[in-house]
Design an enzyme around this catalytic site. Sequence first.
Site, PDB file in Angstrom:
ATOM      1  N   ARG A  39       0.833  -1.207   0.000  1.00 33.60           N
ATOM      2  CA  ARG A  39       0.000   0.000   0.000  1.00 33.60           C
ATOM      3  C   ARG A  39       0.864   1.251   0.000  1.00 33.60           C
ATOM      4  O   ARG A  39       1.953   1.254   0.585  1.00 33.60           O
ATOM      5  CB  ARG A  39      -0.891   0.026   1.238  1.00 33.60           C
ATOM      6  N   ASP A  42       0.247   5.409   1.050  1.00 33.05           N
ATOM      7  CA  ASP A  42      -0.717   6.260   1.753  1.00 33.05           C
ATOM      8  C   ASP A  42      -1.258   7.350   0.843  1.00 33.05           C
ATOM      9  O   ASP A  42      -0.735   7.598  -0.247  1.00 33.05           O
ATOM     10  CB  ASP A  42      -0.044   6.912   2.969  1.00 33.05           C
ATOM     11  N   ARG A  61       8.498   7.316   6.082  1.00 32.45           N
ATOM     12  CA  ARG A  61       8.233   8.724   6.406  1.00 32.45           C
ATOM     13  C   ARG A  61       8.765   9.095   7.792  1.00 32.45           C
ATOM     14  O   ARG A  61       9.233  10.220   8.002  1.00 32.45           O
ATOM     15  CB  ARG A  61       6.742   9.015   6.297  1.00 32.45           C
TER      16      ARG A  61
END
Length: 245
Positions: free
Chosen positions: A51, A53, A198
């Site tokens: 995935r 974001d 991140r």
Amino acid sequence: MRNIKLVIQYDGSKYRGWQRLGDSDKTIQGKLEQVLSQMSNEKIELIGSGRTDAGVHAFKQVANFHTKSDLAEDAMLDYLYKYLPEDIVVIDAEEVDNMFHSRHHVKGKKYLYRIWNAKRHNPFMRKHCTHIAEPLDIRLMRNAAEHFTGMHDFSSFTSLKTKNKSKEREIFSVEIEKENEIMDIVFYGNGFLYNMARIMAGTLIEVGAGRINADNIPKILAKKDRKLAGPTAPTNGLILYDVEY
């Protein structure tokens, strides 16, 4: 039944991430499945390598789907290019062995975090770079990045709450380069936890700005406490750069 592997590029600025939600027009997976189902005249379920974001981009996302369609791969690419929005482009389609799974068979991933490091932001780069106005010391950031390499428990560097899932990952390398105002951080590892890239980027920014000591990274890793690491860097600077099999 055929198994088709896709390589996809996308600008994630206006999407709610990769994973399909109720409103398919707002996710990358949903938009692709919508067009693939239309193309093949059957319900398509797309499996992504992982995935991304909301707001995160991809230079190379990999996905696969099973279909009864006998449409040639080149024709698939042409159809997808015609009917997908301009911010999603499928650059390759290949029929692969039916056992191939785009998520389970991943051996390595690279994430690029891009920073516009100057007093004023660049309006043309604002959707694809995080603007950091204060000067960043690349030497300190490189020193800190060395501590991420190897196999570690990255509990301090994830927003993942569950205690049942292993948080051990291996980082093969972290490379940091700067040319003029653009600083690129490339994280290369065997896998990444939720928000891990991140948070590592946010921590390195704090190191570069002098707010976290580079030598504290091993202590932060050892404590397994999310509160000790830096902030989660904004989504717009993150790009899924490569997926290896």
